[in-house]
Design an enzyme around this catalytic site. Structure first.
Site, mmCIF file in Angstrom:
data_model
loop_
_atom_site.group_PDB
_atom_site.id
_atom_site.type_symbol
_atom_site.label_atom_id
_atom_site.label_comp_id
_atom_site.label_asym_id
_atom_site.label_seq_id
_atom_site.Cartn_x
_atom_site.Cartn_y
_atom_site.Cartn_z
ATOM 1 N N LYS A 70 3.055 11.292 -3.877
ATOM 2 C CA LYS A 70 2.004 10.562 -4.565
ATOM 3 C C LYS A 70 1.019 11.524 -5.244
ATOM 4 O O LYS A 70 0.404 11.201 -6.245
ATOM 5 C CB LYS A 70 1.270 9.687 -3.549
ATOM 6 C CG LYS A 70 0.226 8.759 -4.137
ATOM 7 C CD LYS A 70 -0.342 7.869 -3.064
ATOM 8 C CE LYS A 70 -1.525 7.062 -3.540
ATOM 9 N NZ LYS A 70 -2.076 6.237 -2.465
ATOM 10 N N ASP A 76 -12.646 5.914 2.818
ATOM 11 C CA ASP A 76 -11.242 5.789 3.216
ATOM 12 C C ASP A 76 -10.693 7.156 3.602
ATOM 13 O O ASP A 76 -10.345 7.960 2.737
ATOM 14 C CB ASP A 76 -10.448 5.175 2.052
ATOM 15 C CG ASP A 76 -8.950 5.125 2.329
ATOM 16 O OD1 ASP A 76 -8.538 5.379 3.480
ATOM 17 O OD2 ASP A 76 -8.191 4.840 1.393
ATOM 18 N N GLU A 82 -7.345 0.663 -4.435
ATOM 19 C CA GLU A 82 -7.376 0.639 -2.962
ATOM 20 C C GLU A 82 -8.725 0.181 -2.402
ATOM 21 O O GLU A 82 -8.767 -0.666 -1.505
ATOM 22 C CB GLU A 82 -6.991 2.017 -2.405
ATOM 23 C CG GLU A 82 -5.499 2.283 -2.523
ATOM 24 C CD GLU A 82 -5.125 3.757 -2.388
ATOM 25 O OE1 GLU A 82 -5.999 4.571 -2.031
ATOM 26 O OE2 GLU A 82 -3.959 4.088 -2.647
ATOM 27 N N ASP A 112 0.879 -1.162 0.000
ATOM 28 C CA ASP A 112 0.000 0.000 0.000
ATOM 29 C C ASP A 112 0.920 1.215 0.000
ATOM 30 O O ASP A 112 1.539 1.529 1.009
ATOM 31 C CB ASP A 112 -0.893 -0.029 1.251
ATOM 32 C CG ASP A 112 -1.679 1.271 1.428
ATOM 33 O OD1 ASP A 112 -1.645 2.116 0.513
ATOM 34 O OD2 ASP A 112 -2.307 1.420 2.487
#
Lengths: 193, 333
Positions: free
Chosen positions: B69, B193, B170, B8
């Site tokens: 990211k 999330d 994800e 992850d």
């Protein structure tokens, strides 16, 4: 086509059942078995010896891998046990460090500020007690209770107004960890009047 | 039969795991933590990754790279890059073909090269644990990642020496972790999330073990850290009311406050109330001062009400885009 294959599968299984029969029979039946086994699912002729050899190689390879995997697992588990022991107190230590930090801060307080200092130390102790609870450490206070050797340790006995066997003074508190006694409360027990 | 690891690669933290039998095992890094900060720094000749890189950030702001990211697979002149640029301390530059890159010690580097360094750390974490070389990996990416962002993530894996077998969404990984693939009929699920720095919501349809992302939405600038921030502000205000001292201006006090706020937030997910007790937080002419504030869950909920509200708009949009209503959702993860 697929139904044909299925039939072939069933036949193969039947042959295997025959193979499981007592040893004496094998010689007689070898020729029969060969007839069936020389043909594979697609109808191509195969060498039964070669088929077995292939299977042995495959199984050996599998076994070797399993061994390596088991070996790794054993090493990993051993290391985890060592680490678990080495670092078992990590979380507890980190919690304790907050208290240490505050005591150091308390020592840095200038003279003449005793009230604020005392207040700070009291709160430090409170924070520690809260922390202990989180770690399932339970305090035992014994004064006024009936003496109980499962939780208390008698340091001495003396006459008092309390009935015999009652705890009249506590030298220090006892503690339990997850329900197990880790230190008995050290106490003075009344012997009556 | 070589082991395949799952990574992850998060905006703030990364995590690596491996299948052991029929369950997964999260692999702790050499510092004993289950997650590793996605932070990379260049300090002289030394290359730092994870917690060490994060710790020296203040002393080395130009060469410490975090949250890259958000740049991966993006163009330099995109809206997102501009927004990100305003929030970080490191230089962001345009590559020859207009991609958003960063500059480390005067050298241009792609976000995938930076991410690769984090991935390498995850790879070696797994290798230390397994006692064997690992090359095959599965990496998760947000469901909203487009093809170039997915490709860039794959490239990062390749630079790290990983053979990326698959890029998994994800929310799909989350649904799998909760065993939601084991359903026969078609189910709609929502995956909410709220990460350290970003918030994503996805609507998935599951049937026969196949996942389809129906819609995805989110807020790349809303995360758990915002919840901490709100609590820090509240604690500081309470202290100021009582003592007239502003802790937010005191760096050392603020650090203690930050740690305590995060701890309190975590405690409030299981307890109805908690106490933030920070003796000797500061001092003035009258002597040392102590902070003691009780926070109930209800109080915390009212404090973060606005943040929760902010997360609802993307949820509604995702439902709308998926063409379903809230009552159609079977499970929420």
């Amino acid at each position: 086509m697929s139904s044909k294959n299925k039939k072939q599968d069933i036949e193969d299984q039947e042959v295997e059942v025959v193979k499981d029969e007592p040893n004496e029979k094998i010689n007689e039946e070898t020729s029969l078995e060969d007839d069936v086994l020389t043909v594979d699912e697609e109808g191509e002729p195969i060498d039964p010896m070669q088929a077995l050899k292939n299977e042995v190689t495959e199984l050996n390879d599998k076994l070797l891998r399993q061994h390596a995997e088991m070996d790794n697992l054993r090493k990993r588990t051993a290391r985890e046990v060592v680490d678990a022991r080495k670092f078992a107190v990590e979380k507890f230590t980190v919690a304790l460090l907050d208290v240490v930090d505050n005591l150091e801060r308390a020592l840095d307080v200038e003279e003449g500020k005793e009230d604020a200092l005392r207040d700070g130390v009291q709160r430090t102790l409170d924070s520690w007690r809260g922390m202990m609870e989180k770690f399932d450490v339970e305090r035992i206070d014994a004064v006024g209770e009936q003496f109980d050797p499962h939780k208390h340790e008698a340091l001495s006995q003396m006459p008092s107004n309390e009935p015999e066997g009652v705890v009249i003074n506590q030298h220090c508190a006892g503690y339990m960890l997850n329900g197990r006694l880790i230190r008995p409360a050290q106490v003075l027990v009344s012997s009556g009047k | 039969m070589a082991k395949v690891i799952g990574i992850d690669l998060g905006t703030t933290n990364s995590c690596v795991s491996v299948m052991e039998g029929d369950t997964y095992k999260v692999i702790p890094n050499s510092e004993g933590d289950n997650t590793t900060p996605s932070v990379v720094a260049f300090a002289g000749d030394e290359r730092l990754v994870g917690a060490a890189a994060k710790r020296q950030m203040v002393t080395n702001p130009d060469n410490t790279f975090y949250a890259v990211k958000r740049l991966i697979g993006r163009k330099f002149d995109s809206k997102e890059t501009k927004h990100h640029h305003e929030l970080v301390s490191y230089p962001i530059v345009a590559s020859d073909n207009g991609d958003a890159w960063v500059e480390a010690d005067g050298k241009k580097m792609s976000p995938q090269e930076i991410s690769a360094i984090t991935l390498q750390k995850m790879k070696s974490t797994a290798e230390d644990y397994l006692g064997e070389t690992v090359t095959d990996a599965v990496i998760t990416v947000p469901a909203y990642f487009n093809d170039s962002q997915r490709q860039a993530t794959k490239d990062a894996g390749a630079i790290a020496g990983l053979n990326v077998l698959r890029i998994v969404n994800e929310p799909t990984a989350a649904a799998l972790a909760y065993g939601l693939d084991k359903t026969e009929e078609n189910h709609l699920i929502a995956v909410y999330d709220l990460g350290g720095g970003t918030f994503d919501v996805s609507i998935l349809e599951i049937g026969d073990g196949v996942f389809e992302v129906k819609a995805t939405n989110g807020d790349t600038f809303l995360g758990g850290e915002d919840f901490d921030q709100v609590l820090i502000k509240y604690l500081a205000e309470e202290f100021k009311k009582e003592n007239g001292v502003d802790l937010l201006k005191d760096k050392l006090a603020l650090q203690r406050l930050k740690e305590a706020a995060e701890k309190a937030k975590i405690e409030l997910s299981s307890a109805q109330q908690t106490e933030v007790n920070l003796p000797f937080i500061t001092a003035d002419a009258s002597g040392p001062k102590h902070l003691l504030v009780k926070v109930t869950r209800a109080k915390f909920e009212s404090l973060v009400g606005d943040l929760v509200e902010r997360s609802l708009a993307p949820c509604k949009q995702a439902l709308k885009d998926a063409g379903v209503s809230a009552s159609d959702i079977h499970d929420v993860v």
